[in-house]
Design a protein around this motif. Structure first.
Motif: not given
Length: 742
Positions: A554-559, A584-586
């Motif tokens: 999830r961290h990687i996806g956000q980044a 993910h929604i964010d």
């Protein structure tokens, strides 16, 4: 220290030759100007008289060079030191030119004096390595400061030479933007090492093209506007005639498609400027790299958006493995200054224009060339300046502008690209294009000029192919990985999270290893224990404060959300409608925010929508030509949705299984789709993301092979998660073992 000892020191530092160099003597003394050395015939050159070895400027230069070396070694580099360094460099060049042009000097004497100058030049070059700020003062275009001029005069007077007065040059105040850009410029240390191979070698202009004949029939006509307007009247696909492709080539197991081979054949036959406007997915990157190889256009500079920088490096390693590639990050501290291919993104190009312009480039590739559509922007100015320098020094540089944007739209945006390619300047056509327009035999006032002028421009190197035109060359469906580099706070956050997870795995490994091998393992890594620890980690219920493989992804996806959205925006601008998938929604929120900033209209499919709302979003994407992107939840839109109006989709986050990824692709690749489909997977380079992408690919390969005669092997998400944790722990253990060994 006497002048004699200074010259002996220089002689010891000079390059060794087979013949023994004579000992340099000299006790040059300070002499005032005399009447017998008055200016002759008003000449502006410094008057000189015959001198012995201990007279003249060389002994003075030897002494001052030794002082400079000593000052730099002590770390005392002041503005006065820089001025003195530049003055010495100028005098070394002047003295070398004077000696070579002095017909009254014997060959033996000339060789001796040139050898003495070589010794001084060697010390100057070595000194510049210690203080990179000095190297810029050796460049041909370096501004000679007033203090350096004054210092030059003083050194000549110390050598007993009369110095004529110089007229004062008008002072031009630089623009604030120019001052800011100059302040940001850097010269990486490895580039300095490359330049020091011969720091005083003047630029080689022997290959500069001869000037073309001046316009005849078209003299006085305004031509740029008619050329632009000629593309608005239609006339079919804007694509030059290309030679027949040669024999199919295979490089590293990759096949060169016929439409790619045609462009490379054109480069091999001598064509050197290309506006390559193929649609995305047709392999423009490979075509550019192989065209450079065919043209031997090295060193090659590749200017790209940040989001595709790592992908270019990877493609270069695949297609042209014999030519080293280096990627410029930030100030370029980690680059290989001797590489054949230099990849730099637009955002940091301003820092590197200086040394790139002096590197002796033989080719430049500009990817997503519509980034320079505004000739007055800073990044456009940087690219145009580099193109100008290359064209001044080379008769046949390879210049390629890559973009998927159709030429029929906003043709004014392509004026800067034409300038980069050397087809036009700000006011008129240049070179071969001007000759071609003259050969038409018409003026803009004559009927038929527009269509003939359009063809003349196309023949300069416009190449445009669509997916539908080369569908026979393409697979019906393919997955293309786009590695991206995570910079800034997002990248640091991901790396920190990986380190925390790795430390926890290491602690568990150490505890398990102690239980199995009291006193520790003599050497190596116990891979059975590694897998046990990874399996326990995957099964454990982590607390909110713990990092685990799920929070890592999830961290990687956000980044990489912004980078993935930026890539999708480029596709939408170049190739039409795009489907954007995320887990993910964010990540979806971040992507939609990026599209809004880019001025792109988008639809959205999420899990909390009603069936009516969802269908309304699908209809908007399918029927409204202004809706360029649809942002989809990988789980909510992975099945039961028809999005075949698009042929490109972006996978912003990785699935845990190949089946989930395939379901997403099948929303676009389905019955009724009349174009090949490309799924672009955005991969965060040098993170766990890369390993998971490899694992999913390997599982997909096993499943495909199983279809040949056995039951398909189901890809289990747990297997991918386990192998990802094993990889992370093994890497941490290898780093620890390596650190202990060193």
């Amino acid at each position: 220290m006497t002048d004699r000892s200074e010259e002996e020191y220089v002689a010891r530092r000079a390059p060794r030759h087979n013949d023994a160099s004579p000992r340099q003597n000299g006790a040059g003394t300070r002499q005032k100007s005399g009447g017998n050395r008055a200016r002759q015939n008003g000449a502006s050159r410094t008057s000189r008289r015959p001198r012995h070895d201990n007279e003249g400027v060389i002994p003075v230069l030897a002494r001052v060079t030794r002082e400079l070396e000593s000052a730099v070694q002590r770390g005392k580099v002041t503005s006065s030191t820089k001025a003195k360094f530049q003055a010495v460099a100028l005098l070394v060049r002047e003295e070398r030119a004077r000696i070579k042009g002095d017909a009254g000097t014997s060959e033996a004497k000339r060789a001796e004096e040139l050898k003495r100058l070589d010794g001084i030049a060697t010390i100057l070059a070595t000194t510049a390595v210690r203080e990179s700020g000095l190297l810029a003062l050796l460049a041909d275009e370096a501004v000679v400061t007033d203090r350096a001029r004054e210092m030059r005069r003083e050194l000549l007077e110390q050598a007993g030479l009369e110095v004529p007065e110089e007229p004062e040059a008008p002072v031009e105040e630089p623009e604030p933007a120019e001052l800011a850009a100059a302040a940001r410029r850097v010269v990486p240390q490895s580039v300095i090492s490359r330049q020091l191979a011969n720091p005083f070698l003047p630029p080689d202009f022997s290959a500069v093209p001869k000037k073309k004949a001046k316009p005849r029939r078209l003299a006085g006509w305004e031509l740029i506007e008619p050329l632009l307007r000629s593309f608005e009247s239609g006339g079919g696909m804007a694509c030059m005639d290309l030679p027949e492709p040669g024999v199919a080539r295979f490089l590293g197991g990759r096949e060169l498609m016929p439409h790619q081979a045609s462009l490379i054949a054109a480069a091999a036959e001598g064509h050197r400027t290309f506006l390559l406007a193929d649609e995305p997915g047709l392999g423009k990157t490979a075509q550019a790299l192989l065209a450079a190889e065919a043209a031997d256009a090295y060193p090659l500079l590749v200017v790209v958006p940040n989001v595709v920088k790592m992908n270019w490096a990877r493609e270069a390693e695949l297609w042209t493995p014999s030519h080293p590639v280096t990627v410029v990050h930030g100030d370029g501290d980690t680059i290989d200054g001797f590489a054949d291919i230099i990849v730099v993104n637009y955002e940091v190009l301003d820092r590197h224009v200086g040394w790139l312009g002096q590197l002796g480039l033989r080719g430049i590739v500009v990817d997503e060339a519509h980034y320079i559509k505004n000739p007055r922007s800073q990044r456009s100015q940087n690219v145009l300046e580099l193109s100008r320098r290359v064209r001044e020094r080379r008769a046949d540089p390879l210049l390629m502008a890559l973009t998927g944007t159709p030429l029929i739209n906003d043709i004014e945006d392509f004026t800067a690209i034409w300038q980069f390619l050397g087809w036009i300047d700000e006011t008129r056509p240049l070179g071969d294009l001007m000759e071609a327009l003259e050969d038409i035999g018409l003026t803009p006032a004559d009927r038929g000029f527009a269509s003939a002028a359009r063809e003349a421009v196309i023949d300069q190197g416009i190449v445009r192919r669509r997916k539908v035109d080369v569908a026979a060359d393409l697979p019906a469906r393919r997955v293309a990985d786009v590695p991206v580099e995570l910079d800034g706070e997002a990248g640091r956050s991901v790396r920190a999270a990986e380190q925390r997870l790795a430390r926890r795995l290491l602690a568990r490994y150490d505890a398990a290893l102690e239980a199995r091998h009291p006193g520790g393992l003599p050497f190596g890594i116990d891979h059975d224990v590694v897998r046990q620890v990874a399996a326990a980690e995957r099964s454990a219920k982590a607390t909110k404060s713990d990092e685990n493989v799920f929070t890592m992804m999830r961290h990687i996806g956000q980044a990489k959300a912004g980078l993935a959205a930026d890539y999708a925006a480029q596709l939408a601008r170049n190739a039409g409608k795009v489907v954007f998938f995320a887990k993910h929604i964010d990540v979806m929120d971040a992507a939609e925010e990026t599209f809004a900033k880019r001025g792109l209209r988008y639809a959205s499919i999420r899990g909390d929508q009603t069936a009516t709302a969802r269908q309304k979003q699908i209809d908007a994407f399918t029927n409204d030509p202004d809706v360029a992107v649809i942002v989809c939840s990988l789980t909510a839109a992975g099945v039961g949705v028809n999005l075949q109006v698009a042929s490109n989709l972006v996978l912003a986050e990785l699935s845990w299984t190949d089946a989930e990824q395939t379901q997403a692709i099948d929303r676009v690749h389905r019955i009724g789709q009349d174009q090949p489909v490309t799924a672009w997977r955005i991969i965060a380079a040098q993170t766990l993301d890369t390993r998971i992408a490899e694992l999913i690919g390997s599982k997909a390969g096993l499943a495909a092979r199983a279809l040949d005669g056995a039951e398909p092997e189901e890809t289990e998400a747990e297997d991918v998660q386990l192998e990802a944790l094993v990889t992370l722990l093994e890497q941490a253990l290898e780093e620890r073992v390596g650190a202990a060994a060193s």
